[in-house]
Design a protein around this motif. Structure first.
Motif, PDB file in Angstrom:
ATOM      1  N   LEU A   1      14.866   8.060  -0.949  1.00 37.09           N
ATOM      2  CA  LEU A   1      13.397   8.870  -2.081  1.00 37.09           C
ATOM      3  C   LEU A   1      12.423   9.500  -1.823  1.00 37.09           C
ATOM      4  N   GLU A   2      12.565  10.048  -2.935  1.00 36.34           N
ATOM      5  CA  GLU A   2      11.525  11.560  -2.636  1.00 36.34           C
ATOM      6  C   GLU A   2      10.294  11.029  -4.152  1.00 36.34           C
ATOM      7  N   VAL A   3       9.668  10.790  -3.299  1.00 38.02           N
ATOM      8  CA  VAL A   3       8.357   9.991  -4.421  1.00 38.02           C
ATOM      9  C   VAL A   3       7.301  10.826  -4.385  1.00 38.02           C
TER      10      VAL A   3
ATOM     11  N   ASP B   1       1.769   6.223  -6.785  1.00 36.50           N
ATOM     12  CA  ASP B   1       0.954   4.763  -7.547  1.00 36.50           C
ATOM     13  C   ASP B   1       1.598   3.778  -7.766  1.00 36.50           C
ATOM     14  N   ASN B   2       2.472   4.525  -9.017  1.00 33.35           N
ATOM     15  CA  ASN B   2       3.225   3.482 -10.238  1.00 33.35           C
ATOM     16  C   ASN B   2       3.802   2.736  -9.491  1.00 33.35           C
ATOM     17  N   MET B   3       4.743   2.833  -8.025  1.00 33.81           N
ATOM     18  CA  MET B   3       5.527   1.539  -7.198  1.00 33.81           C
ATOM     19  C   MET B   3       4.244   0.849  -6.417  1.00 33.81           C
ATOM     20  N   VAL B   4       3.171   1.543  -5.502  1.00 34.47           N
ATOM     21  CA  VAL B   4       2.244   0.034  -5.671  1.00 34.47           C
ATOM     22  C   VAL B   4       1.561  -0.930  -6.830  1.00 34.47           C
TER      23      VAL B   4
ATOM     24  N   ASP C   1       0.942  -1.397  -0.115  1.00 34.88           N
ATOM     25  CA  ASP C   1      -0.014  -0.157  -0.147  1.00 34.88           C
ATOM     26  C   ASP C   1       0.714   0.996   0.131  1.00 34.88           C
ATOM     27  N   LYS C   2       0.218   2.565  -0.238  1.00 32.12           N
ATOM     28  CA  LYS C   2       1.339   3.426  -0.089  1.00 32.12           C
ATOM     29  C   LYS C   2       2.255   4.020   1.058  1.00 32.12           C
ATOM     30  N   ASP C   3       1.588   3.437   1.862  1.00 29.66           N
ATOM     31  CA  ASP C   3       2.173   3.277   4.063  1.00 29.66           C
ATOM     32  C   ASP C   3       3.279   2.179   3.246  1.00 29.66           C
ATOM     33  N   THR C   4       3.344   1.445   2.971  1.00 35.37           N
ATOM     34  CA  THR C   4       4.480   0.445   2.708  1.00 35.37           C
ATOM     35  C   THR C   4       5.297   1.324   2.050  1.00 35.37           C
ATOM     36  N   VAL C   5       4.948   2.398   0.617  1.00 33.19           N
ATOM     37  CA  VAL C   5       5.877   2.109  -0.873  1.00 33.19           C
ATOM     38  C   VAL C   5       6.585   3.662   0.034  1.00 33.19           C
TER      39      VAL C   5
END
Length: 97
Positions: free
Chosen positions: A17-19, A25-28, A4-8
């Motif tokens: 890293l700054e995302v 969303d893409n990384m999830v 989820d977004k928290d894990t990312v």
């Protein structure tokens, strides 16, 4: 495992890293696909498969070490920003304690 977004966000923080929101969303999506693929691989029966040590049967093929170009000591030092006639002079980067 569900990403989820928290894990990312935690992984991005650990990796320094700054995302942004779109990248998150893409990384999830990407990480979920990777974990799903790994889960699929875990389903494969590998009990009769011998582990690989090397990917090919090739033995290390090393080329002969041949000098192709020689330069003199003076030529090596000629473009040095700082030198004393025998050595390259560099800024001190490690301090002894």
């Amino acid at each position: 495992m569900q990403i989820d977004k928290d894990t990312v966000a935690k992984i991005a923080h650990l990796a320094r890293l700054e995302v942004n929101e779109q990248e998150t969303d893409n990384m999830v999506t990407d990480m979920t696909k990777i974990l799903d693929f790994m889960a699929k691989l875990n389903e494969v029966d590998t009990s009769n498969v011998e582990p690989l040590i090397y990917m090919t049967k090739e033995v290390n093929t090393l080329r002969e070490d041949v000098v192709k170009q020689e330069i003199t000591h003076e030529e090596a030092l000629s473009n040095a920003p700082e030198q004393d006639g025998k050595h390259f002079l560099l800024a001190k980067v490690i301090e002894r304690k």
